[in-house]
Design an enzyme around this catalytic site. Structure first.
Site, PDB file in Angstrom:
ATOM      1  N   SER A   1      70.279  43.574  -0.781  1.00 24.33           N
ATOM      2  CA  SER A   1      68.904  43.165  -1.055  1.00 24.33           C
ATOM      3  C   SER A   1      67.962  44.129  -0.354  1.00 24.33           C
ATOM      4  O   SER A   1      68.374  44.907   0.521  1.00 24.33           O
ATOM      5  CB  SER A   1      68.665  41.736  -0.541  1.00 24.33           C
ATOM      6  OG  SER A   1      67.293  41.412  -0.505  1.00 24.33           O
TER       7      SER A   1
ATOM      8  N   TYR B   1      69.227  34.793   5.415  1.00 21.78           N
ATOM      9  CA  TYR B   1      69.404  35.629   4.224  1.00 21.78           C
ATOM     10  C   TYR B   1      69.530  37.099   4.606  1.00 21.78           C
ATOM     11  O   TYR B   1      70.407  37.810   4.113  1.00 21.78           O
ATOM     12  CB  TYR B   1      68.218  35.423   3.281  1.00 21.78           C
ATOM     13  CG  TYR B   1      68.368  36.126   1.951  1.00 21.78           C
ATOM     14  CD1 TYR B   1      69.211  35.616   0.971  1.00 21.78           C
ATOM     15  CD2 TYR B   1      67.664  37.295   1.678  1.00 21.78           C
ATOM     16  CE1 TYR B   1      69.358  36.262  -0.253  1.00 21.78           C
ATOM     17  CE2 TYR B   1      67.804  37.947   0.452  1.00 21.78           C
ATOM     18  CZ  TYR B   1      68.646  37.418  -0.504  1.00 21.78           C
ATOM     19  OH  TYR B   1      68.787  38.060  -1.712  1.00 21.78           O
TER      20      TYR B   1
END
Length: 269
Positions: free
Chosen positions: A141, A154
């Protein structure tokens, strides 16, 4: 890498980036084994691929379920007889600061986002080694490049994917198996909408976070899928998806400690 008549296993293929990547590979005549936890999403993806002349199988798998992951290679080999690409895309999101997020939710996210990548890689690596040219594609990401507040869990999982991918690439150097790590920026998927939030987080804080996420998630998944497929063809070790990902990657290299001050001002604007 010519993906025509190769076989790719794609996790999280029932929607978003996983579905878009599967479609992009299929347009290049790559056969597909699609894995997801959502049976309706898998069925829809398979229907979208039905007009393309590729062999498609669907596999209902939770990547956090180690027994299911261990059983998947046999099912794929039974249907396709070979595996040349593994796209570890399945992932979930979890908002909230470290102190807000409870231990069970933190572990839930890590089991899917990181342990799922490790488990799938461990399960399929022997099959990939049997190919004359194979590639593992792990989706990290933009938050595997920088770590904003409110994304402790995350970001930790996506940095772990990045570190694992880089080390694995070095370990496999000289073999027939290569490794790519993908860093998507703001792609308009449902991941933010479906994200878990702390149970005691104020409703206005949750609404504000979702609104900001929707504002930042602008790239169509189809565009992201094409970028990833082209990166595979070009044998790229790092695939940056979007101008925001390229900007953040450069900024983090130029200012590895103080980049957040700059990004905070840009986000406010």
């Amino acid at each position: 890498m010519n993906v025509s008549n190769r076989v790719a296993v794609v996790t999280g293929a029932g929607s978003g980036i996983g579905r878009a990547t599967a479609l992009a590979l299929a347009r290049r005549c790559c056969h597909l084994a699609l894995a997801d936890i959502d049976p309706a999403g898998l069925k829809e993806t398979a229907w979208m691929l039905s007009s393309l002349r590729v062999r498609v199988t669907t596999h209902l798998v939770d990547v956090a379920d180690r027994a299911a992951v261990r059983a998947l290679p046999a099912a794929v080999m039974d249907a396709h007889k070979r595996v040349d690409l593994l796209v570890n895309n399945a992932g979930v999101a979890l908002g909230g600061s470290f102190e807000q997020v409870d231990e069970d939710d933190f572990d839930w996210l890590m089991d899917i986002n990181f342990n799922g990548v490790v488990g799938m890689t461990r399960a399929f690596l022997p099959l990939l080694r049997a190919s004359d040219e194979a590639r593992i594609v792990n989706v990290s990401s933009i938050y595997g490049l920088v770590s904003p507040p409110g994304q402790a869990a995350y970001s930790a999982s996506k940095f772990a994917v990045r570190g694992f991918s880089n080390a694995l690439r070095h370990e496999l150097d000289g073999s027939t198996v290569a490794v790519s790590v993908v860093h998507p920026g703001g792609v308009a998927t449902a991941i933010a909408k479906n994200a878990r939030v702390p149970r005691d987080a104020p409703a206005e804080e949750i609404a504000r976070g979702r609104k900001l996420s929707e504002k930042l998630l602008r790239m169509e998944p189809e565009t992201a899928g094409e970028i990833i497929a082209r990166g595979i063809e070009r044998r790229q070790a790092r695939i940056l998806v979007g101008n925001d990902a390229r900007f953040v990657s450069l900024l983090e290299r130029l200012s590895p400690v103080n980049y957040w001050r700059i990004l905070k001002k840009a986000t406010a604007r």
